[in-house]
Scaffold this motif. Structure first.
Motif, PDB file in Angstrom:
ATOM      1  N   ILE A  14       0.822  -1.200   0.000  1.00  0.00           N
ATOM      2  CA  ILE A  14       0.000   0.000   0.000  1.00  0.00           C
ATOM      3  C   ILE A  14       0.867   1.266   0.000  1.00  0.00           C
ATOM      4  O   ILE A  14       0.362   2.360   0.253  1.00  0.00           O
ATOM      5  CB  ILE A  14      -0.990   0.020   1.177  1.00  0.00           C
TER       6      ILE A  14
ATOM      7  N   LEU B  47      -9.105  -3.618   3.798  1.00  0.00           N
ATOM      8  CA  LEU B  47      -7.929  -3.649   4.665  1.00  0.00           C
ATOM      9  C   LEU B  47      -7.045  -2.424   4.419  1.00  0.00           C
ATOM     10  O   LEU B  47      -6.571  -1.788   5.361  1.00  0.00           O
ATOM     11  CB  LEU B  47      -7.110  -4.915   4.420  1.00  0.00           C
TER      12      LEU B  47
ATOM     13  N   ALA C 275      -8.572   0.709   5.817  1.00  0.00           N
ATOM     14  CA  ALA C 275      -8.403   0.742   7.267  1.00  0.00           C
ATOM     15  C   ALA C 275      -6.958   1.108   7.610  1.00  0.00           C
ATOM     16  O   ALA C 275      -6.706   1.863   8.555  1.00  0.00           O
ATOM     17  CB  ALA C 275      -8.774  -0.607   7.878  1.00  0.00           C
ATOM     18  N   GLY C 276      -6.011   0.596   6.802  1.00  0.00           N
ATOM     19  CA  GLY C 276      -4.606   0.917   7.019  1.00  0.00           C
ATOM     20  C   GLY C 276      -4.350   2.402   6.863  1.00  0.00           C
ATOM     21  O   GLY C 276      -3.672   3.027   7.682  1.00  0.00           O
TER      22      GLY C 276
ATOM     23  N   TYR D  98      -5.798   4.166   9.683  1.00  0.00           N
ATOM     24  CA  TYR D  98      -4.949   3.929  10.861  1.00  0.00           C
ATOM     25  C   TYR D  98      -3.801   4.939  10.893  1.00  0.00           C
ATOM     26  O   TYR D  98      -3.430   5.452  11.937  1.00  0.00           O
ATOM     27  CB  TYR D  98      -4.386   2.507  10.841  1.00  0.00           C
ATOM     28  N   LEU D  99      -3.264   5.252   9.709  1.00  0.00           N
ATOM     29  CA  LEU D  99      -2.147   6.198   9.634  1.00  0.00           C
ATOM     30  C   LEU D  99      -2.631   7.642   9.686  1.00  0.00           C
ATOM     31  O   LEU D  99      -1.832   8.570   9.623  1.00  0.00           O
ATOM     32  CB  LEU D  99      -1.346   5.975   8.342  1.00  0.00           C
TER      33      LEU D  99
ATOM     34  N   LEU E 296      -4.649   8.993   7.428  1.00  0.00           N
ATOM     35  CA  LEU E 296      -4.739   9.547   6.080  1.00  0.00           C
ATOM     36  C   LEU E 296      -6.121   9.377   5.476  1.00  0.00           C
ATOM     37  O   LEU E 296      -6.387   9.816   4.374  1.00  0.00           O
ATOM     38  CB  LEU E 296      -3.721   8.856   5.171  1.00  0.00           C
TER      39      LEU E 296
END
Lengths: 307, 268
Positions: B117, B202, B205-206, B209-210, B212
């Protein structure tokens, strides 16, 4: 030899393409990057000076060429936030990401090999079903969820490992487990499939008929021919490993390239974002090329049919 | 992998469909995902509030259900854009062949050179936070999978008799691709789309999570997990809800993909 040269050439083309994409990234910043850097209220003279200092007054293609030729000599510009050379910052962080990636790969192989082998040998059995479920869950658990779970269990409850950071040799264990498990899930599935394919072949049946024990069959007749497809899968997953490192490093505060990239994005330090994305991607291209060359070396058939 | 029992596939379809329904109905559900209750900070699970409350005393269940809207709809949009653009791109370069194919392949290689990603992280970092930018960033990452698949499949179709006949009869290229090629390569593309949906949820969500993706106070699964991981010591219950939501959706969609693949006998 011809294959190797063709592979290197296409890798070079891809690296150029990546450099163009990374270069263009900065031009995607909405509005004028000068506004983003100095604020809209900055004096015109300052804006002009910065524009010239950053080389933003030249045509895009020229700017890209400057970027590439400077990058080729290791000059990736200066980080806006810290005023330090981007290359120096990257050099500090690179060993941490390399160590984490290697450790995670080791974890992944250590889990996936026994799991995949057992699942293949007992295909359709309870163990196979368990391994299948485990690898399904492993593939669906993102690093930013698995990481905190490991932190709760192994750092907070059991106190075996530190919560984060890179102090001491224990600090790498949890990040490597986190990054390695997702890969292990995928690898176990692939290893199972590769082994099943070989197990169904005639030479394995012949070996069984000759009365060879299961371990000898695995060692001499199953693992060697299955090694190549497994190597391909490992190579293909290096990308997931490097990309996953970005998030895993953030979860654990591991001071590698990924964490640097995220920090750079949060601070809007564009040259540093460019540098980290470029270095991670180019390392990926280089690693992939190496895997391909290794593959060609191990499989003499490729060298002959290569067109 | 081996064919899964049908019951499992049905269950997975039900779970994925359930989340989809919640995502679509989200805005009309009587939820208060941003209602702060300062007397119930970090409250653990109770009968009335089965997943507990977060660091601002907000209902985790309400945030979870409301967050499904962004997470799942963003993923559906991304998969739709990627499938449309990637398939068109792959079919066209395969059909044209020659130099066009060569250049198209190098373009795909360039996108594939960004591991995982990373491209989406870089793009959304540059474009700035916000759901629209997340859709762009994730589409830039996922279209290549469709393009690669569509290219290979179209190449295989190019020399099929019915395509050659259509060509000889003077059917236009667009009509051949749409009527004689696309229907035959749709099955593997749909399987790819199913797996892509899980991957994009996913990845989204990543990104959140960051920090962004969706911006606070809007609920999103990735952000909830990030918030939760800051309070692991105080309130480990905070991570359970969003973690299980993400996990159940991704596992169900992946299993659905496996089911479709086995059923249509598509090789990956």
């Amino acid at each position: 030899m011809r294959l190797a040269i063709a592979r290197l050439l296409s890798a070079a083309v891809v690296v150029l393409g990546v450099s163009a994409a990374v270069f263009l990234l900065v031009h995607l910043v909405p509005g004028d990057p000068i506004d983003a850097l100095l604020g809209e209220a900055a004096a015109n003279a300052d804006r002009g000076a910065l524009r010239q200092a950053l080389g933003l007054d030249a045509p895009l293609a020229v700017q890209w060429w400057r970027f590439v030729s400077a990058a080729a000599t290791g000059d990736l510009g200066t980080s806006l936030g810290t005023g330090r050379l981007v290359a120096a910052l990257l050099a500090e962080r690179l060993p941490y990401t390399a160590a984490l990636a290697l450790a995670a790969l080791a974890v992944a192989l250590a889990i996936a090999f026994p799991l995949g082998t057992l699942a293949a040998l007992r295909a359709g059995g309870v163990l196979d079903a368990l391994a299948g479920t485990a690898s399904m869950l492993g593939a669906a658990l993102p690093n930013f969820l698995l990481g905190p779970i490991f932190i709760i269990v192994f750092a907070l409850w059991l106190g075996w490992f530190p919560i984060g950071g890179a102090e001491g040799p224990r600090a790498i264990v949890l990040p490597a487990l986190t990054l390695g498990s997702g890969l292990a899930a995928l690898l176990a599935r692939m290893i199972r499939a590769a082994l099943l394919e070989v197990l169904a072949e005639e030479h394995v049946r012949a070996a069984r008929a000759r009365g060879l024990g299961p371990l000898a069959i695995l060692r001499h007749h199953v693992f060697p021919p299955a090694a190549l497809p497994i190597l391909t899968v490992v190579g293909a997953q290096l990308g997931a490993l490097l990309g996953g490192a970005v998030i895993t490093e953030t979860v654990f505060g591991w001071p590698g390239l990924g964490q640097l990239a995220v920090e750079a994005i949060q601070r809007r330090d564009y040259p540093l974002v460019q540098g980290t994305v470029l270095v991670i991607s180019v390392s990926y291209v280089v690693l992939n090329t190496l895997v391909d060359l290794l593959y060609a070396r191990l499989d003499p058939r490729l060298e002959n049919d290569a067109g | 992998m081996r064919a899964r029992p049908r019951a499992g596939t049905v269950l997975c379809a039900a779970i994925a469909g359930g989340w989809l329904a919640i995502a679509l109905l989200g805005p009309w559900l009587p939820l208060a995902p941003t209602a702060v209750d300062l007397y119930a900070l970090f409250a653990g699970p109770t009968l009335a509030e089965p997943l507990g409350r977060d660091d601002l005393g907000r209902s985790i269940l309400a945030r979870l259900l409301a967050g499904a809207h962004d997470s799942v709809l963003v993923a559906l949009l991304v998969v739709a854009f990627s499938a449309l653009f990637g398939t068109t791109f792959g079919m066209l370069i395969a059909w044209r062949g020659g130099l066009v194919d060569l250049i198209g392949m190098r373009v795909m290689d360039t996108f594939l050179a960004f591991p995982g990603i990373l491209l989406a992280i870089g793009l959304s970092g540059m474009l700035g936070p916000g759901l629209g930018n997340v859709v762009i960033a994730l589409s830039a990452m996922s279209w290549v999978g469709f393009a690669r698949l569509a290219r290979v499949q179209t190449l295989a179709m190019k020399t099929r008799d019915h395509v050659m006949v259509a060509r000889a009869l003077g059917t236009t290229d667009a009509a051949i691709l749409r009527r004689h090629v696309l229907p035959l390569i749709a099955a593997p593309l749909l399987v790819e789309a199913t797996f892509a949906l899980a991957g994009v949820v996913l990845a989204e969500a990543g990104l959140s999570y960051l920090g962004l993706g969706a911006q606070p106070p809007a609920p999103s699964w990735g952000m909830m997990i990030r918030d939760a991981s800051q309070f692991l010591l105080v309130a480990p219950h905070m991570v359970v809800g969003p973690g299980l939501a993400l996990l159940s959706f991704v596992v169900a969609v992946n299993a659905l993909g496996d089911g479709l693949r086995d059923r249509w006998q598509v090789q990956r």
